[in-house]
Write an enzyme that holds these catalytic residues in place. Structure first.
Site, PDB file in Angstrom:
ATOM      1  CG  HIS A   1      -1.796   1.067   1.481  1.00 54.79           C
ATOM      2  ND1 HIS A   1      -2.363   1.795   0.471  1.00 54.79           N
ATOM      3  CD2 HIS A   1      -2.291   1.579   2.638  1.00 54.79           C
ATOM      4  CE1 HIS A   1      -3.151   2.718   0.997  1.00 54.79           C
ATOM      5  NE2 HIS A   1      -3.118   2.619   2.300  1.00 54.79           N
TER       6      HIS A   1
ATOM      7  CD  GLU B   1      -3.201   6.612   3.746  1.00 57.19           C
ATOM      8  OE1 GLU B   1      -3.864   5.571   3.714  1.00 57.19           O
ATOM      9  OE2 GLU B   1      -3.637   7.688   4.223  1.00 57.19           O
TER      10      GLU B   1
ATOM     11  CG  ASP C   1      -0.183   5.057   7.038  1.00 59.32           C
ATOM     12  OD1 ASP C   1      -0.251   5.139   5.804  1.00 59.32           O
ATOM     13  OD2 ASP C   1      -1.104   4.577   7.722  1.00 59.32           O
TER      14      ASP C   1
ATOM     15  CG  HIS D   1      -2.281   0.991  11.119  1.00 70.14           C
ATOM     16  ND1 HIS D   1      -1.343   1.980  11.290  1.00 70.14           N
ATOM     17  CD2 HIS D   1      -2.804   1.182   9.893  1.00 70.14           C
ATOM     18  CE1 HIS D   1      -1.305   2.737  10.199  1.00 70.14           C
ATOM     19  NE2 HIS D   1      -2.171   2.275   9.325  1.00 70.14           N
TER      20      HIS D   1
END
Ligand code: FEO
Length: 399
Positions: free
Chosen positions: A82, A84, A86, A228
């Protein structure tokens, strides 16, 4: 911190090498009151593979954890599930430090990485269902487009039945523990629900289809390693929860959410809450002064109805109510009942505007709402109790 931080063993082949962000309190409007983690994973296969990286300021933390297990320059492959920031924010710097043979991403991931970083080196695209040999282990890829970005994908370590699930099944919760069985289960599920409600709710139809596809494929999943929060060693609870949440299954529960100027709208909220309660519906009353929008959305996840109140201010609704409606609209809750209430001094548009916003979101508005001039009379409050009872009856009709 060089030489001080350690990796955490997930199993014989895999280590957690991520970063813990104890300080973050706001994630694009989502209140991360307990911080978060950015998880990256190291697969010690013949071809040593790093799954995802971390947010840019945490690069040294990740490299230090990797160095506790191997020399980071021994990494052969990097898989970016991914784009993104973060999870890929430090990718260009990690590429410089590690110089892996190859970097892999989904087709859209290749495009997104290129647009974000203008990388000079090649990123290899992998397709849905494609496998990558790591020598003694095999990694396969599952495209999860728009769960929650166009580039999102999961990676599955076949021999270990371990799913690297990117943003799926995550929680924003900074802990010293790394595994689900090490923390309080009810808090873990609460954080997972908050994460689903605020990040994934609008993708629910796609998640429902993805879960069905995984069931059809007969993929066994022993461990879910999200990007996360805690790693799921007992994933049955979270898989069942995603099945329920993605179908937006709700229970006999209502929210009474409001903002108030001089407590008249609040008094109405108390009466409406009483009416719902009298009919045996579980009800949560939430003042927007004390409750963050993302906590309201979390409560909305398993609620059938929302009764929303606002005083009228300058011919409109109060700013916190408008903020909540705007946020809620983006998350596309489905199959909900709604109603509105509020006090006013002279013009009184708030109830009408809330009803319009609810209808735009395809809520079933079950009552035209209650308005009260200045301070609610006993009759106004009786009407509020009746509004609550009516919403409760509508909830039960839908059972
Ligand atoms: Fe979509 Fe955790 O980033």
């Amino acid at each position: 911190m060089e030489g001080l931080l350690t990796a955490r063993k997930v199993n014989e082949n895999v280590y957690w090498v991520g970063a813990i962000d104890w300080r973050i309190r706001n994630f694009h409007g989502y209140s991360t009151e307990r911080g978060s983690t950015y998880n990256a994973y190291l697969i010690l296969a013949d071809k040593v593979t790093l799954i995802d990286t971390v947010k840019a300021p945490f690069k040294e933390e990740m490299l230090s954890r990797i160095a506790s297990v191997i020399d980071p320059r021994d990494i052969t492959y990097i898989v970016s599930n991914h784009t993104e920031m973060d999870h890929s924010g430090c990718l260009p710097q990690v590429l410089e430090a590690v110089e892996p043979e190859k970097v892999f991403a989904s087709i859209m991931g290749v495009k997104n990485l290129s647009e974000h970083f203008h990388l000079s080196r090649e990123v290899t695209a992998v397709k849905d269902g494609e496998s990558l040999s790591l020598g003694n282990l095999e990694l396969s890829f599952l495209e999860t487009r728009m769960i929650h970005w166009p580039d999102s994908m999961f990676s599955y370590l076949v021999e270990d039945k371990l799913l690297f699930s990117s943003d799926g099944f995550g929680q924003h919760w900074a802990t010293s523990e790394r595994f689900d069985h090490e923390v309080d289960r009810s808090e873990l599920m609460r954080q997972a629900a908050k994460y689903y409600a605020n990040i994934l709710l609008l993708f629910s139809p796609r998640i429902d289809r993805l879960l069905a596809k995984v069931r059809e494929m007969g993929i066994a999943i022993d461990t879910i390693a999200p990007d996360h929060g805690l790693i799921w060693r007992n994933p049955s609870d979270i898989l069942q929860a995603y099945d329920r949440w993605s179908r937006q299954r709700a229970r006999d529960k209502a929210l009474v959410v409001y903002d108030t100027m001089w407590h008249s709208t609040e008094t109405m909220a108390v009466a409406i809450t009483e009416g719902l309660s009298q009919e045996g519906v579980s009800v949560q009353m939430m003042d927007l002064e004390d409750n963050h929008r993302s906590d309201v959305i979390t409560e909305l996840l398993d609620a059938k109805a929302v009764v929303l109140g606002s005083s009228t201010l300058n011919n409109g609704m109060l700013p916190r109510v408008a903020d909540l409606l705007s946020y809620m609209k983006g998350l596309r809750p489905a199959g909900k009942l709604g109603a509105a209430f509020g006090s006013y001094g002279w013009s009184g548009e708030a109830v009408k505007l809330i009803n319009e916003a609810l209808e735009e979101m395809k809520f079933d508005v079950v009552d035209p709402g209650v308005r009260s001039k200045f301070v609610p009379t006993h009759g106004d409050l009786e009407r509020c109790v009746e509004l609550g009872r009516g919403v409760a009856r509508a909830i039960k009709v839908g059972d």
